[in-house]
Enzyme design. Structure first.
Site, PDB file in Angstrom:
ATOM      1  CG  HIS A 132     -17.141   0.723  -9.033  1.00 25.61           C
ATOM      2  ND1 HIS A 132     -17.038  -0.626  -8.900  1.00 25.61           N
ATOM      3  CD2 HIS A 132     -18.259   1.097  -8.379  1.00 25.61           C
ATOM      4  CE1 HIS A 132     -18.047  -1.059  -8.160  1.00 25.61           C
ATOM      5  NE2 HIS A 132     -18.805  -0.044  -7.844  1.00 25.61           N
ATOM      6  CG  ASP A 137     -13.417   3.512  -6.705  1.00 28.68           C
ATOM      7  OD1 ASP A 137     -12.418   4.055  -6.199  1.00 28.68           O
ATOM      8  OD2 ASP A 137     -14.356   3.084  -6.049  1.00 28.68           O
ATOM      9  N   GLY A 138     -11.112   6.048  -8.320  1.00 25.65           N
ATOM     10  CA  GLY A 138     -10.987   7.498  -8.395  1.00 25.65           C
ATOM     11  C   GLY A 138     -11.706   8.286  -7.321  1.00 25.65           C
ATOM     12  CG  ASP A 139     -14.136   6.246  -4.424  1.00 26.68           C
ATOM     13  OD1 ASP A 139     -12.963   5.829  -4.324  1.00 26.68           O
ATOM     14  OD2 ASP A 139     -15.118   5.616  -4.012  1.00 26.68           O
ATOM     15  NE  ARG A 147     -16.271  13.323  -5.826  1.00 27.03           N
ATOM     16  CZ  ARG A 147     -16.988  13.733  -6.875  1.00 27.03           C
ATOM     17  NH1 ARG A 147     -18.273  13.475  -6.926  1.00 27.03           N
ATOM     18  NH2 ARG A 147     -16.409  14.382  -7.851  1.00 27.03           N
ATOM     19  CG  ASP A 164      -2.865   2.035  -1.021  1.00 35.42           C
ATOM     20  OD1 ASP A 164      -3.691   1.602  -1.841  1.00 35.42           O
ATOM     21  OD2 ASP A 164      -3.169   2.340   0.148  1.00 35.42           O
ATOM     22  N   GLY A 166      -4.603   5.181  -0.149  1.00 38.55           N
ATOM     23  CA  GLY A 166      -4.964   5.166   1.271  1.00 38.55           C
ATOM     24  C   GLY A 166      -3.740   5.266   2.172  1.00 38.55           C
TER      25      GLY A 166
HETATM   26  P1  ADP Z   1     -12.832   2.287  -2.137  1.00 42.51           P
HETATM   27  O1  ADP Z   1     -11.710   1.316  -2.302  1.00 42.51           O
HETATM   28  O2  ADP Z   1     -14.033   1.669  -1.497  1.00 42.51           O
HETATM   29  O3  ADP Z   1     -13.114   3.060  -3.382  1.00 42.51           O
HETATM   30  P2  ADP Z   1     -11.288   4.526  -1.154  1.00 42.51           P
HETATM   31  O4  ADP Z   1     -10.925   4.796  -2.571  1.00 42.51           O
HETATM   32  O5  ADP Z   1     -11.743   5.689  -0.340  1.00 42.51           O
HETATM   33  O6  ADP Z   1     -12.327   3.340  -1.026  1.00 42.51           O
HETATM   34  O7  ADP Z   1     -10.019   3.961  -0.401  1.00 42.51           O
HETATM   35  C1  ADP Z   1      -9.101   3.132  -1.033  1.00 42.51           C
HETATM   36  C2  ADP Z   1      -8.023   2.771  -0.027  1.00 42.51           C
HETATM   37  O8  ADP Z   1      -8.579   1.965   1.005  1.00 42.51           O
HETATM   38  C3  ADP Z   1      -6.914   1.938  -0.617  1.00 42.51           C
HETATM   39  O9  ADP Z   1      -5.957   2.764  -1.218  1.00 42.51           O
HETATM   40  C4  ADP Z   1      -6.375   1.215   0.600  1.00 42.51           C
HETATM   41  O10 ADP Z   1      -5.360   1.961   1.250  1.00 42.51           O
HETATM   42  C5  ADP Z   1      -7.547   1.161   1.544  1.00 42.51           C
HETATM   43  N1  ADP Z   1      -8.069  -0.196   1.692  1.00 42.51           N
HETATM   44  C6  ADP Z   1      -8.780  -0.922   0.821  1.00 42.51           C
HETATM   45  N2  ADP Z   1      -9.076  -2.129   1.358  1.00 42.51           N
HETATM   46  C7  ADP Z   1      -8.511  -2.159   2.591  1.00 42.51           C
HETATM   47  C8  ADP Z   1      -8.435  -3.114   3.649  1.00 42.51           C
HETATM   48  N3  ADP Z   1      -9.036  -4.287   3.547  1.00 42.51           N
HETATM   49  N4  ADP Z   1      -7.755  -2.776   4.779  1.00 42.51           N
HETATM   50  C9  ADP Z   1      -7.155  -1.574   4.889  1.00 42.51           C
HETATM   51  N5  ADP Z   1      -7.201  -0.633   3.935  1.00 42.51           N
HETATM   52  C10 ADP Z   1      -7.861  -0.922   2.805  1.00 42.51           C
HETATM   53 MG    MG Z   2     -11.662   4.235  -4.331  1.00 40.43          MG
END
Ligand code: ADP
Ligand code: MG
Length: 580
Positions: free
Chosen positions: A217, A394-396, A399, A552, A554
């Site tokens: 990714h 993965d930079g998404d 988005r 982080d 998220g």
């Molecule tokens: P992906 O990881 O599928 O690419 P996103 O980039 O939109 O999805 O989101 C990443 C965020 O998701 C991370 O920064 C983290 O905060 C959150 N995250 C990842 N795994 C978990 C989890 N098991 N529980 C809670 N939050 C999570």
């Molecule tokens: Mg991501």
């Protein structure tokens, strides 16, 4: 660099539509992805692969007799939604159950898992087989945490052939898990890939360097080294894979030398000239090896070596015939019947009947304003959140949050116009968020918002206590699904401090808007403090070291959103109700 596109946001959808047209003899587009053009003559287990787009021929390119029955197609590098997985499974099911098989990524695990629950509840047996072949992504002591890369191909192939041979669901799952246990991959990246419309690749390597341990990714390699000669590179890849050879084996292996998207096939053949003799010298017979592009990562430059140690059963399915758009092997004489009627797709009930009290409908307007603020804030922050996620993920993220919040706002607006109360407005928003955002954060936000809405209900204007309960319901749903704990470096790190602080301030009798504002400040501090943590969950985990120093994504977006929506949720009449 991707040069051919219209609106970059439509790239994955347009590519899927063009692919289905070009290969209409073999595949048929359905809601959420694609399935085989023809239904099998007799019921067979449906093998459904999937994940984000950008990996062609994975995953839709391998739909056809002897291989997959369907593929769930997400946005670029983004997990498809639960609804998409469910819809493709319904279309591909021919009566003998379905098995989802995919790389071990949190968003995929959640969405395919939730779709399976829904299918099982309807009486359609659904199972999951995860691929965890990437040696570099975790040590052998944590082998279940490894991600799936090019080994996807071997595992899917074996399962597809086993299902075609008429094995039942439990047996196809058993064969798939065995194939995964026997499969190892190590990859190396020479250059990052670029999202359609983006100006910069997701990562760059210093001139003359490569990153060993690539992800598919656009994750950079786990360690940078100087670019070796082809012989040195081949020797290193073989050494790393054979280090994990099972204690006992029959001396027969399936081998894949996989190009990631912009590495020339001639380069792969040069490398193969080293790899194949080394494997033979190690005593192995190479069974139908593949040199080519089987699992790519947009236009990434890189290569990976996959070995599957075969027993008689695995070899039989590895070498069985297959007929798919991107991959053909042997003579295929499959019996097929003309396409049946499309299984009805269960769409969201846009015309749902809402019953709400006037008060709750009034409060729903504030919820709608909160979603509007959220969508606007995330639109403005898309690039910042994407950049943050590109460091170790993965930079998404930007988005995904934009897509999710925009879909939530649209669905919530429709529900509000149809007379919904606050709870139903947020539930409609949450479901749309989960369906359209993709990615781990999308599922979690969608499910959390739904739980928040369920707690509010459609009758009363929430008191401050109700609001605290709804925030806790949001948090519990997210920790129940994602299983992350404080300190894992996820959104939970800013969410739980918010929920804790808001709950205790409300309990201590603070005015609700002040309680929310101070919880938001606590949450923002906690989000910033995640910079020092090593990620223990999600896509950033394999790149833990690179992530240190960056908060982080998220946790950051969550703290921002919670801070911004406070005034909407806590405005009168909540405050008035709370002081009653
Ligand atoms: P992906 O990881 O599928 O690419 P996103 O980039 O939109 O999805 O989101 C990443 C965020 O998701 C991370 O920064 C983290 O905060 C959150 N995250 C990842 N795994 C978990 C989890 N098991 N529980 C809670 N939050 C999570
Ligand atoms: Mg991501």
């Amino acid at each position: 660099m991707t040069r051919i596109f219209n609106d970059p946001a439509d790239f994955a959808d347009e590519a899927l539509a063009g692919f289905c047209d070009a290969h209409s003899d073999l595949v048929r587009q359905v809601e959420g992805g694609a399935v085989r053009r023809n239904r099998p003559a007799t019921p067979k287990v449906a093998v459904i692969t999937g994940g984000g787009s950008g990996h062609y021929p994975a995953f839709a390119g391998i739909i056809g007799p002897g291989f997959a029955d369907g593929a769930v197609v997400g946005n670029i590098f983004t997990s498809p939604s639960t609804q998409q997985a469910y819809s493709v499974a319904k279309a591909a099911n021919s009566g003998a159950g379905v098995v989802f098989t995919y790389g071990n990524y949190a968003g995929d695990v959640l969405n395919f898992g939730m779709a399976s629950e829904r299918l099982n509840a309807e009486g359609i047996a659904a199972e999951n087989v995860l691929v965890t072949d990437d040696i570099a992504s975790a040590s052998t002591s944590e082998i279940e945490k490894r991600r799936g890369i090019a080994g996807d191909f071997t595992v899917f192939k074996v399962m597809g052939a086993a299902a075609e041979a008429g094995l039942d669901l439990a047996s196809v799952v058993r064969v798939g898990r065995k194939a995964n246990e026997q499969t190892r991959t190590i990859g190396t990246a020479f250059g990052g890939c670029t999202f359609p419309g983006a100006e910069q690749p997701l990562f760059r390597l210093p001139e003359g360097h490569m990153g060993l341990g690539l992800g598919i990714h656009g994750e950079p390699g786990l360690f940078d080294t100087e670019l070796p000669s082809a012989v040195e590179l081949g020797t290193e890849l073989v050494r790393r894979v054979l280090e994990e050879a099972p204690a006992e084996h029959a001396g027969r292996i399936a081998v894949i030398l996989n190009g990631l998207g912009s590495t020339k096939l001639e380069e792969l053949f040069v490398l193969w000239r080293t790899v194949a003799p080394l494997l033979r010298d190690a005593g192995y017979t190479l069974v139908m090896p593949e040199v080519g592009e089987l699992v790519t990562s947009l236009d990434m430059a890189g290569v990976s070596l996959t070995v599957t140690w075969l027993d008689e059963e695995l070899e039989q399915y590895w070498t069985a015939p297959a007929l798919t758009p991107a991959y053909r092997r042997g003579m295929v004489g499959f019996e097929v019947t003309p396409a049946g009627e499309l299984a009805s797709d269960e769409a969201y009930d846009g015309a749902a009947d809402y019953s709400s009290t006037a008060e709750s409908h009034e409060y729903a307007a504030q919820c709608l304003a909160a979603l509007d603020t959220t969508a606007a804030l995330l639109r403005a922050s898309e690039a910042m959140l994407g950049d943050m996620d590109a460091i170790a993920g993965d930079g998404d993220h930007g988005r995904g949050m934009v897509r999710g919040s925009a879909a939530a706002l649209a669905a919530a607006t429709a529900a509000y116009s149809a007379g919904a109360g606050a709870g139903s407005v947020l539930i409609a928003g949450g479901d749309a968020w989960a369906d359209k955002a993709g990615g781990t954060s999308g599922v979690l936000w969608g499910a959390g918002l739904r739980a928040f809405g369920e707690r509010l209900g459609d009758t009363d204007i929430p008191t401050a206590d109700d609001l605290a309960g709804a925030v806790r319901a949001f948090a519990s749903r997210i920790t129940d699904l994602g299983k992350a704990e404080i300190g894992d470096k996820t959104m939970v790190d800013s969410l739980l401090p918010f929920a804790g602080s808001f709950t205790s301030a409300v309990a201590a009798g603070s005015a609700v808007e002040e309680a929310w504002a101070s919880a938001a400040a606590t949450s923002a501090e906690a989000a910033a403090a995640t910079a020092e943590l090593r990620p223990l969950k999600g896509r950033a985990r394999p790149l833990a070291e690179k992530s240190i120093g960056t908060p982080d994504p998220g946790a950051t977006s969550l703290a921002m959103v919670f801070a911004a929506v406070g005034p909407h949720f806590t405005a009168v009449p909540v405050a008035a109700a709370a002081s009653n």
